[in-house]
Design an enzyme around this catalytic site. Structure first.
Site, short mmCIF file in Angstrom:
data_model
loop_
_atom_site.label_atom_id
_atom_site.label_comp_id
_atom_site.label_asym_id
_atom_site.label_seq_id
_atom_site.Cartn_x
_atom_site.Cartn_y
_atom_site.Cartn_z
N LEU A 118 -47.29 20.05 -6.32
CA LEU A 118 -47.44 20.29 -4.89
C LEU A 118 -46.65 19.22 -4.15
O LEU A 118 -47.06 18.05 -4.14
CB LEU A 118 -48.91 20.25 -4.48
CG LEU A 118 -49.89 21.05 -5.34
CD1 LEU A 118 -51.30 20.98 -4.77
CD2 LEU A 118 -49.44 22.49 -5.48
N VAL B 14 -41.32 11.66 -3.91
CA VAL B 14 -41.94 11.51 -5.23
C VAL B 14 -41.86 12.82 -6.02
O VAL B 14 -41.46 12.84 -7.19
CB VAL B 14 -43.42 11.07 -5.09
CG1 VAL B 14 -44.06 10.90 -6.46
CG2 VAL B 14 -43.52 9.76 -4.29
N ILE C 261 -46.42 0.15 -10.98
CA ILE C 261 -47.14 -0.92 -11.70
C ILE C 261 -48.43 -0.37 -12.30
O ILE C 261 -49.27 0.16 -11.57
CB ILE C 261 -47.49 -2.09 -10.75
CG1 ILE C 261 -46.24 -2.57 -10.01
CG2 ILE C 261 -48.14 -3.22 -11.51
CD1 ILE C 261 -46.54 -3.60 -8.93
N GLY D 147 -34.90 2.26 5.38
CA GLY D 147 -35.72 3.30 4.76
C GLY D 147 -36.97 2.77 4.08
O GLY D 147 -37.70 3.52 3.44
N LYS E 72 -55.59 1.20 -0.58
CA LYS E 72 -55.39 0.74 -1.96
C LYS E 72 -56.49 -0.26 -2.35
O LYS E 72 -56.97 -0.25 -3.49
CB LYS E 72 -54.00 0.11 -2.10
CG LYS E 72 -52.89 1.17 -1.95
CD LYS E 72 -51.52 0.56 -1.71
CE LYS E 72 -50.44 1.62 -1.60
NZ LYS E 72 -49.16 1.11 -1.12
P1 NDP Z 1 -42.63 13.30 1.33
O1 NDP Z 1 -42.96 13.41 2.77
O2 NDP Z 1 -41.31 12.80 0.93
O3 NDP Z 1 -42.83 14.72 0.64
C1 NDP Z 1 -43.92 15.56 0.96
C2 NDP Z 1 -43.68 16.90 0.32
O4 NDP Z 1 -44.82 17.72 0.57
C3 NDP Z 1 -42.46 17.66 0.85
O5 NDP Z 1 -41.76 18.26 -0.21
C4 NDP Z 1 -43.09 18.73 1.75
O6 NDP Z 1 -42.34 19.93 1.79
C5 NDP Z 1 -44.39 18.99 1.03
N1 NDP Z 1 -45.38 19.58 1.92
C6 NDP Z 1 -45.77 19.14 3.14
N2 NDP Z 1 -46.68 20.00 3.67
C7 NDP Z 1 -46.84 20.98 2.75
C8 NDP Z 1 -47.64 22.16 2.72
N3 NDP Z 1 -48.43 22.48 3.74
N4 NDP Z 1 -47.58 22.95 1.61
C9 NDP Z 1 -46.75 22.63 0.60
N5 NDP Z 1 -45.97 21.52 0.57
C10 NDP Z 1 -46.02 20.71 1.65
O7 NDP Z 1 -43.80 12.41 0.68
P2 NDP Z 1 -43.69 11.37 -0.51
O8 NDP Z 1 -43.09 12.01 -1.68
O9 NDP Z 1 -43.10 10.09 -0.02
O10 NDP Z 1 -45.23 11.03 -0.80
C11 NDP Z 1 -46.06 11.94 -1.47
C12 NDP Z 1 -47.39 11.25 -1.81
O11 NDP Z 1 -47.13 10.18 -2.68
C13 NDP Z 1 -48.15 10.69 -0.62
O12 NDP Z 1 -49.53 10.84 -0.83
C14 NDP Z 1 -47.77 9.21 -0.64
O13 NDP Z 1 -48.75 8.40 -0.06
C15 NDP Z 1 -47.71 8.99 -2.14
N6 NDP Z 1 -46.88 7.85 -2.51
C16 NDP Z 1 -45.59 7.78 -2.06
C17 NDP Z 1 -44.80 6.71 -2.40
C18 NDP Z 1 -43.39 6.62 -1.93
O14 NDP Z 1 -42.75 5.60 -2.21
N7 NDP Z 1 -42.85 7.62 -1.25
C19 NDP Z 1 -45.33 5.62 -3.23
C20 NDP Z 1 -46.68 5.83 -3.70
C21 NDP Z 1 -47.42 6.90 -3.32
P3 NDP Z 1 -40.85 20.00 2.42
O15 NDP Z 1 -39.97 19.35 1.38
O16 NDP Z 1 -40.60 21.45 2.56
O17 NDP Z 1 -40.92 19.26 3.71
N1 HSE Z 2 -45.60 2.79 2.37
C1 HSE Z 2 -45.99 2.27 1.09
C2 HSE Z 2 -45.42 0.87 0.92
C3 HSE Z 2 -45.51 3.19 0.00
O1 HSE Z 2 -44.63 0.42 1.76
O2 HSE Z 2 -45.78 0.20 -0.04
C4 HSE Z 2 -46.17 2.97 -1.33
O3 HSE Z 2 -47.52 3.28 -1.32
#
Ligand code: NDP
Ligand code: HSE
EC number: 1.1.1.3
Length: 441
Positions: free
Chosen positions: A20, A25, A145, A196, A214
Site C-alpha cells: 500500500l 519508501v 537501523i 529534500g 518514535k
Molecule cells: P510518500 O508520500 O512518498 O508516499 C505515499 C504513497 O501512498 C504514495 O505512493 C501515494 O500514492 C500513496 N497513497 C496516498 N494516499 C493513498 C490512498 N488513499 N490509497 C492508496 N495509496 C495512497 O510517503 P513515504 O514513502 O515517504 O512514507 C510512507 C510511510 O513510511 C509513512 O508512514 C512514513 O512516516 C514512513 N517512513 C518514511 C520514511 C522516509 O524517509 N520517507 C522513513 C521512515 C518511515 P501516489 O503515489 O499516487 O501519490
Molecule cells: N521525517 C523523518 C526524519 C523521516 O526526518 O527523520 C524518518 O522517520
C-alpha cells in the site's frame, strides 16, 4: 563440484504480498521485491509474489506493470491470494482502517508508520493476536537501523533502563548545520527543505511530533508498557538560536533533539518517562558525533551495559531495508510456522510526569549590568534548592548576559526557578533555557 540452487520448500505455495503506497519508501520496497526475487525466495523458502500496489493515482511512469496498480486498497488487502500487507502510505486514519481490515482478514502486516503505531499499537496488536498473525514495524523507528528487533528479541532477557536517541534526521541535519556554520534556524531550515530532508511543511519534524511518536514506540517496547504519543513530553527545535549553539560550543557541548525513554525508580517503584526536547550534549558523548541526517540510538540495559545503534534513519532505500527485513520474517513465519513477538505490556508501569524528572539546566539571561544582579539571580536558584554548577557573564552594559549551568534538580524546581527569574526586575529577559543530558553531575 556443482551447487544446487536453494529455492522453495517442496510443495510450498507462493507468499502473496500487497504493498500500500508507491512513494519514497513503497517504490523501493516494490523494486527490491521484484529485483531480488530469487534471493528472497531462497531466504524465505517460498517465492514472494507481488499481488498489487495501491496508490492514490494510477500513472504509467512508475516502472511497474500497470495491472499491478490499483486505487482500491481495501479490495487489494482482502484478496484471498494476499498473505502479507505492507503499509507505506502514511497518515493515521486511512492506514488504521486498512491495517485493521488486513489483520482482521488474517493477513500479516508490515508498516513503517510511526504516527499510526504511536496512537494505535494496542488496537492493532490485539487484532493481530486475535487472528494469530504478525504485526512488524522495524522501519517505524530510525529507518534502516535495527532497533525494534534488538529491543524485542535480543534484549528480551535483559532489563532495559534507558533508551536515548537521535531519531529524527531532519532536525539533526538542521542542528548539525547550525553548529558547523553558525547559521540561524530559519536559514538552515530553508536549506533542509531545499535539499529534500525536511518536508514542505516540516512541523512534525521540527516541533518534535515525529520524534515523540518514535519515543512512544521505543518506550512501549523497552518497558513492556503501553505508551502513546500523548504520554510523551515534547518540545521542538524551532526556538533554538545561533546564540544557543555559540554558548553550547563555549561549554564544549552541542545541541541535539533527543528522544529519552527512561525507567524512573523512586522508593522501589518503577515508572516510565518518555520525553523529547533539544538538549545540550557534551562533545565527548557518543551522540554528539552523530551529524547530518543520521540517527543513533543508545540503549542501556542491566546485563548488556551500553549499546549503540547508528545509521541512516530516513530515505527510501534505508527505510525499505527495514521493511524488507520484516517482510522476510513475516513470510518465513507463513512458510515454517511460528509468529513474531506479541505486544508485551505486562509491566504496565505508570508514566512519570515531566515535573518529576531529574535533569540539569542551562539558563541564558539578559540582565542589567550592575551590582547585586548576580546575587539576586543566585537567590532564586537557592530558594528552590537548585544548586548552580557554573555561571559566566558574557558582554557588558545593555548587552550583558548571564549563563547559568545547574546541577541536577527536578524539572519542576528548575522550571519554577526560570519562571521566578522572568519576574525579577534586574532580568531583562530569559533568552533561552535548555536541558543538559549525558553529562556527569
Ligand atoms: P510518500 O508520500 O512518498 O508516499 C505515499 C504513497 O501512498 C504514495 O505512493 C501515494 O500514492 C500513496 N497513497 C496516498 N494516499 C493513498 C490512498 N488513499 N490509497 C492508496 N495509496 C495512497 O510517503 P513515504 O514513502 O515517504 O512514507 C510512507 C510511510 O513510511 C509513512 O508512514 C512514513 O512516516 C514512513 N517512513 C518514511 C520514511 C522516509 O524517509 N520517507 C522513513 C521512515 C518511515 P501516489 O503515489 O499516487 O501519490
Ligand atoms: N521525517 C523523518 C526524519 C523521516 O526526518 O527523520 C524518518 O522517520
Amino acid at each position: 563440484m556443482t551447487t544446487e540452487a536453494v529455492t522453495s520448500e517442496p510443495g510450498q505455495r507462493p507468499i502473496g504480498v500487497a504493498v500500500l503506497g508507491h512513494g519514497t519508501v513503497g517504490a523501493e520496497v516494490v523494486r527490491i521485491i521484484r529485483d531480488d526475487a530469487t534471493d528472497l525466495e531462497a531466504r524465505i523458502g517460498a517465492p514472494l509474489e507481488l499481488r498489487g500496489v495501491a496508490v492514490r493515482t494510477v500513472r504509467d511512469d512508475r516502472g511497474i506493470p500497470q495491472d499491478l496498480l490499483t486505487t482500491d486498497a481495501e479490495d487489494l488487502i482482502t484478496r484471498d491470494d494476499v498473505d502479507i500487507v505492507v503499509e507505506v502510505i502514511g497518515g493515521i486514519e486511512l492506514p488504521r482502517k486498512l491495517v485493521r481490515a488486513a489483520l482482521d482478514s488474517g493477513k500479516s502486516v508490515v508498516t513503517a508508520n510511526k504516527a499510526l503505531l504511536a496512537e494505535y499499537t494496542g488496537e492493532l496488536a490485539e487484532a493481530a493476536e486475535a487472528k494469530r498473525v504478525d504485526l512488524y514495524f522495524e522501519a517505524a523507528v530510525a529507518g534502516a537501523i535495527p532497533v525494534i528487533r534488538p529491543l524485542t528479541q535480543s534484549l528480551a532477557g535483559d532489563k532495559v533502563n534507558r533508551v536515548l536517541g537521535i531519531v529524527n534526521g531532519t532536525t539533526n541535519y538542521i542542528l548539525s548545520a547550525m553548529d558547523e556554520t553558525g547559521a540561524d534556524y530559519a536559514e538552515t531550515l530553508a536549506e533542509a527543505v531545499r535539499l529534500g530532508y525536511a518536508e514542505a511543511d516540516p512541523t512534525a519534524d521540527v516541533e518534535g511530533f515525529d520524534a515523540a511518536s518514535k519515543a512512544a514506540i521505543l518506550a512501549s517496547i523497552a518497558f513492556h508498557t503501553r505508551v502513546t504519543a500523548g504520554d510523551v513530553y515534547r518540545e521542538g527545535i524551532s526556538k533554538i538560536t545561533a546564540a544557543d549553539l555559540t554558548t553550547a560550543r563555549a561549554l564544549n557541548c552541542t545541541v541535539k533533539l533527543l528522544a529519552i525513554c527512561e525507567r524512573i525508580t523512586t522508593d522501589g517503584r518503577d515508572r516510565v518517562s518518555a520525553r523529547v526536547y533539544p538538549a545540550l550534549v557534551p562533545r565527548e558523548h557518543p551522540l554528539a558525533a552523530v551529524n547530518g541526517a543520521f540517527n543513533a540510538v543508545v540503549v542501556e540495559a542491566e546485563a548488556s551495559g551500553r549499546l549503540m545503534f547508528y545509521g541512516q534513519g530516513a530515505g527510501g532505500s534505508p527505510t525499505a531495508s527495514a521493511v524488507m527485513g520484516d517482510l522476510v520474517m513475516a513470510a518465513r513465519n507463513r512458510v515454517h510456522g511460528g509468529r513474531g513477538p506479541r505486544e508485551s505490556r505486562y509491566a504496565d508501569l505508570e508514566i512519570a510526569p515531566m515535573s518529576d524528572i531529574v535533569t540539569r539546566y542551562y539558563v541564558n539571561l539578559q540582565v542589567a549590568d550592575r551590582a547585586g544582579v548576580l546575587s539576586a539571580v543566585a537567590a532564586e536558584f537557592a530558594k528552590r534548592d537548585v544548586s548552580i554548577a557554573a555561571v559566566r557573564q558574557e558582554g557588558a552594559g545593555e548587552g550583558a548576559r548571564l549563563v547559568v549551568l545547574t546541577h541536577c534538580a527536578t524539572d519542576k524546581a528548575l522550571s519554577d526557578t526560570v519562571a521566578a527569574l522572568d519576574q525579577l526586575e534586574s532580568v531583562i529577559a530569559v533568552t533561552s533555557v535548555l536541558r543538559l543530558e549525558g553529562s556527569a553531575e
